[in-house]
Design a protein around this motif. Sequence first.
Motif, PDB file in Angstrom:
ATOM      1  N   ASN A 166      64.732  63.134 -40.808  1.00 60.34           N
ATOM      2  CA  ASN A 166      63.397  62.919 -40.240  1.00 60.34           C
ATOM      3  C   ASN A 166      62.977  64.092 -39.384  1.00 60.34           C
ATOM      4  O   ASN A 166      61.806  64.490 -39.384  1.00 60.34           O
ATOM      5  CB  ASN A 166      63.375  61.627 -39.421  1.00 60.34           C
ATOM      6  N   THR A 167      63.947  64.647 -38.632  1.00 62.75           N
ATOM      7  CA  THR A 167      63.644  65.811 -37.802  1.00 62.75           C
ATOM      8  C   THR A 167      63.226  66.985 -38.658  1.00 62.75           C
ATOM      9  O   THR A 167      62.233  67.674 -38.361  1.00 62.75           O
ATOM     10  CB  THR A 167      64.866  66.201 -36.950  1.00 62.75           C
ATOM     11  N   LEU A 168      63.958  67.253 -39.726  1.00 62.85           N
ATOM     12  CA  LEU A 168      63.646  68.375 -40.608  1.00 62.85           C
ATOM     13  C   LEU A 168      62.262  68.213 -41.215  1.00 62.85           C
ATOM     14  O   LEU A 168      61.479  69.178 -41.254  1.00 62.85           O
ATOM     15  CB  LEU A 168      64.703  68.480 -41.708  1.00 62.85           C
ATOM     16  N   ILE A 169      61.944  67.014 -41.676  1.00 60.40           N
ATOM     17  CA  ILE A 169      60.626  66.765 -42.265  1.00 60.40           C
ATOM     18  C   ILE A 169      59.524  66.978 -41.228  1.00 60.40           C
ATOM     19  O   ILE A 169      58.499  67.607 -41.502  1.00 60.40           O
ATOM     20  CB  ILE A 169      60.558  65.344 -42.845  1.00 60.40           C
ATOM     21  N   ALA A 170      59.746  66.448 -40.003  1.00 60.76           N
ATOM     22  CA  ALA A 170      58.752  66.602 -38.942  1.00 60.76           C
ATOM     23  C   ALA A 170      58.533  68.072 -38.611  1.00 60.76           C
ATOM     24  O   ALA A 170      57.393  68.520 -38.437  1.00 60.76           O
ATOM     25  CB  ALA A 170      59.191  65.837 -37.696  1.00 60.76           C
ATOM     26  N   VAL A 171      59.622  68.846 -38.526  1.00 67.64           N
ATOM     27  CA  VAL A 171      59.516  70.277 -38.209  1.00 67.64           C
ATOM     28  C   VAL A 171      58.763  71.009 -39.313  1.00 67.64           C
ATOM     29  O   VAL A 171      57.865  71.832 -39.045  1.00 67.64           O
ATOM     30  CB  VAL A 171      60.921  70.891 -38.013  1.00 67.64           C
ATOM     31  N   ILE A 172      59.103  70.727 -40.567  1.00 66.17           N
ATOM     32  CA  ILE A 172      58.440  71.408 -41.688  1.00 66.17           C
ATOM     33  C   ILE A 172      56.948  71.095 -41.713  1.00 66.17           C
ATOM     34  O   ILE A 172      56.107  71.995 -41.856  1.00 66.17           O
ATOM     35  CB  ILE A 172      59.093  70.995 -43.026  1.00 66.17           C
ATOM     36  N   VAL A 173      56.601  69.820 -41.520  1.00 69.33           N
ATOM     37  CA  VAL A 173      55.192  69.425 -41.557  1.00 69.33           C
ATOM     38  C   VAL A 173      54.427  70.037 -40.399  1.00 69.33           C
ATOM     39  O   VAL A 173      53.357  70.646 -40.581  1.00 69.33           O
ATOM     40  CB  VAL A 173      55.065  67.890 -41.542  1.00 69.33           C
ATOM     41  N   ILE A 174      54.966  69.926 -39.175  1.00 63.87           N
ATOM     42  CA  ILE A 174      54.247  70.411 -37.995  1.00 63.87           C
ATOM     43  C   ILE A 174      54.129  71.923 -38.013  1.00 63.87           C
ATOM     44  O   ILE A 174      53.023  72.477 -37.867  1.00 63.87           O
ATOM     45  CB  ILE A 174      54.942  69.936 -36.700  1.00 63.87           C
ATOM     46  N   PHE A 175      55.235  72.626 -38.196  1.00 62.16           N
ATOM     47  CA  PHE A 175      55.174  74.085 -38.158  1.00 62.16           C
ATOM     48  C   PHE A 175      54.419  74.640 -39.359  1.00 62.16           C
ATOM     49  O   PHE A 175      53.703  75.642 -39.236  1.00 62.16           O
ATOM     50  CB  PHE A 175      56.582  74.676 -38.077  1.00 62.16           C
ATOM     51  N   GLY A 176      54.579  73.994 -40.513  1.00 63.79           N
ATOM     52  CA  GLY A 176      53.803  74.424 -41.671  1.00 63.79           C
ATOM     53  C   GLY A 176      52.316  74.317 -41.410  1.00 63.79           C
ATOM     54  O   GLY A 176      51.539  75.217 -41.733  1.00 63.79           O
ATOM     55  N   LEU A 177      51.900  73.206 -40.781  1.00 62.69           N
ATOM     56  CA  LEU A 177      50.489  73.003 -40.468  1.00 62.69           C
ATOM     57  C   LEU A 177      49.997  74.012 -39.434  1.00 62.69           C
ATOM     58  O   LEU A 177      48.915  74.606 -39.586  1.00 62.69           O
ATOM     59  CB  LEU A 177      50.272  71.578 -39.960  1.00 62.69           C
ATOM     60  N   LEU A 178      50.783  74.237 -38.372  1.00 59.80           N
ATOM     61  CA  LEU A 178      50.367  75.166 -37.316  1.00 59.80           C
ATOM     62  C   LEU A 178      50.188  76.579 -37.866  1.00 59.80           C
ATOM     63  O   LEU A 178      49.192  77.257 -37.571  1.00 59.80           O
ATOM     64  CB  LEU A 178      51.399  75.188 -36.181  1.00 59.80           C
ATOM     65  N   VAL A 179      51.164  77.035 -38.657  1.00 60.08           N
ATOM     66  CA  VAL A 179      51.096  78.389 -39.208  1.00 60.08           C
ATOM     67  C   VAL A 179      49.971  78.492 -40.234  1.00 60.08           C
ATOM     68  O   VAL A 179      49.218  79.467 -40.249  1.00 60.08           O
ATOM     69  CB  VAL A 179      52.445  78.784 -39.837  1.00 60.08           C
ATOM     70  N   PHE A 180      49.844  77.465 -41.081  1.00 59.62           N
ATOM     71  CA  PHE A 180      48.796  77.483 -42.103  1.00 59.62           C
ATOM     72  C   PHE A 180      47.415  77.588 -41.459  1.00 59.62           C
ATOM     73  O   PHE A 180      46.585  78.419 -41.866  1.00 59.62           O
ATOM     74  CB  PHE A 180      48.875  76.223 -42.966  1.00 59.62           C
ATOM     75  N   ILE A 181      47.151  76.757 -40.456  1.00 60.40           N
ATOM     76  CA  ILE A 181      45.837  76.769 -39.807  1.00 60.40           C
ATOM     77  C   ILE A 181      45.579  78.107 -39.126  1.00 60.40           C
ATOM     78  O   ILE A 181      44.471  78.663 -39.196  1.00 60.40           O
ATOM     79  CB  ILE A 181      45.735  75.613 -38.787  1.00 60.40           C
ATOM     80  N   HIS A 182      46.599  78.653 -38.473  1.00 57.80           N
ATOM     81  CA  HIS A 182      46.457  79.943 -37.786  1.00 57.80           C
ATOM     82  C   HIS A 182      46.094  81.047 -38.782  1.00 57.80           C
ATOM     83  O   HIS A 182      45.104  81.775 -38.592  1.00 57.80           O
ATOM     84  CB  HIS A 182      47.764  80.286 -37.065  1.00 57.80           C
ATOM     85  N   GLU A 183      46.870  81.154 -39.845  1.00 54.82           N
ATOM     86  CA  GLU A 183      46.621  82.214 -40.820  1.00 54.82           C
ATOM     87  C   GLU A 183      45.346  81.955 -41.618  1.00 54.82           C
ATOM     88  O   GLU A 183      44.663  82.896 -42.019  1.00 54.82           O
ATOM     89  CB  GLU A 183      47.820  82.352 -41.768  1.00 54.82           C
ATOM     90  N   TRP A 184      45.028  80.687 -41.833  1.00 53.91           N
ATOM     91  CA  TRP A 184      43.782  80.354 -42.525  1.00 53.91           C
ATOM     92  C   TRP A 184      42.576  80.847 -41.736  1.00 53.91           C
ATOM     93  O   TRP A 184      41.582  81.301 -42.316  1.00 53.91           O
ATOM     94  CB  TRP A 184      43.711  78.845 -42.741  1.00 53.91           C
ATOM     95  N   GLY A 185      42.647  80.762 -40.405  1.00 51.72           N
ATOM     96  CA  GLY A 185      41.573  81.296 -39.568  1.00 51.72           C
ATOM     97  C   GLY A 185      41.387  82.789 -39.802  1.00 51.72           C
ATOM     98  O   GLY A 185      40.258  83.276 -39.980  1.00 51.72           O
TER      99      GLY A 185
END
Length: 419
Positions: free
Chosen positions: A2-21
């Motif tokens: 669950n921790t691994l999934i949470a980390v992948i989802v959260i960090f993936g989203l944060l990085v994606f949104i940042h670079e998408w900007g």
Amino acid sequence: MNTLIAVIVIFGLLVFIHEWGHLIFAKRAGILCREFAIGFGPKIFSFKKNETVYTIRLLPLGGFVRMAGEDPEMVHIKPGYEIGLLFNDSGKVNRMIINNKSKHPDCKIIQVEKIDLEHDLIVQGYVDDNEGLTTYHIDEKAEYVYDEQATQIAPYDRQFGSKTVGQRAAAIFAGPLMNFVLAVVVLMAYAMIAGMPVDEPVVGDVTDDGAAIEAGLESGDRIVSIDGQSVDTWEEMTSIIQANPNETLQFEVEREGELFDVSMTTQEREGPEEEELGVIGVTAPMERNFGGAILFGFTQTYEYTVLIFEALGMLITGQFSLDHLAGPVGIYNYTGEVAAMGILVLFQWAAILSVNLGIINLLPLPALDGGRLIFIGLEAVRGKPIDPQKEGLVHFVGFALLMLLMLVVTWNDINKFFM
């Protein structure tokens, strides 16, 4: 897991949104974006859409948007080179084969005399000794092919450096900005799901083991006064209760328009500063509305921003040491702990991390977005850009120091983990 999934989802989203900007604002300025990457190192997955290659890379430590003109071109075609030319229906060169020309038997082989891929978009050369110098016009979206890998050319008007100071600053600033926008949106979603506390002296829920349930209080009861002192807000009510731990208080309560009195003995709970506070076992009333959720998203993001800046100030003044910083290992562990507390707490944690990422990237440090904005600001003041080689060296040194700091913080995380 669950921790691994949470980390992948959260960090993936944060990085994606940042670079998408970065990507969206760069494209709006007309900059050729060669690659949009999540992670660093070897490619795991990639696909190309329009002009941009979208990739996921092995090391999940951030991401990048590779804009034309930020880095030197990997292939330089010089006079004397033999290259193959392929043409589109308009008669313009749309592919230049640098090597392995035998794999493209339909290409026209020329010996380059002059080539300009930035301004005039022409290539001049000799087909053989019997033909004179011939000029070929190059399509603005032409590609050169090296080792069977095609790369689109970048005319000067498609390069990062050709854009105005404002356009370049917007493309850089957009990354951190989108992290703040994400925090607002996540907190709005949190408010719509969990509700927002209402500052009224009304009982929201009653806990199973408090004085309130023993006294017969119910959800929706309004506290009118405590020991004869009228209360109009939740804050006024709780401040009186908290100031009287293990004390018997007289409550005037309104229920469905009728008033009645109850006596309750407060219980004792340790406060955030280890002081003893009185409690009776009730929670604040909650409401859910879109307007309030918007306000909550912005105000809570502002409060997180202030807290992070205060922490940075304490770090600079020495009130915090590097031991207090958390690297990837530490954040991974904290995310696991937060994930165990439920999805709503995870929403708040994601918002905090997003604000933190936005602020860190805006710090005026080389290799970060803030450092790049400093160079753009200096260009605006000077009226001319800083020498690209000098700027590149500063960013390289800054990146090396950041990686060193990351190693130190990660080592501290590992030591804490095994202590």
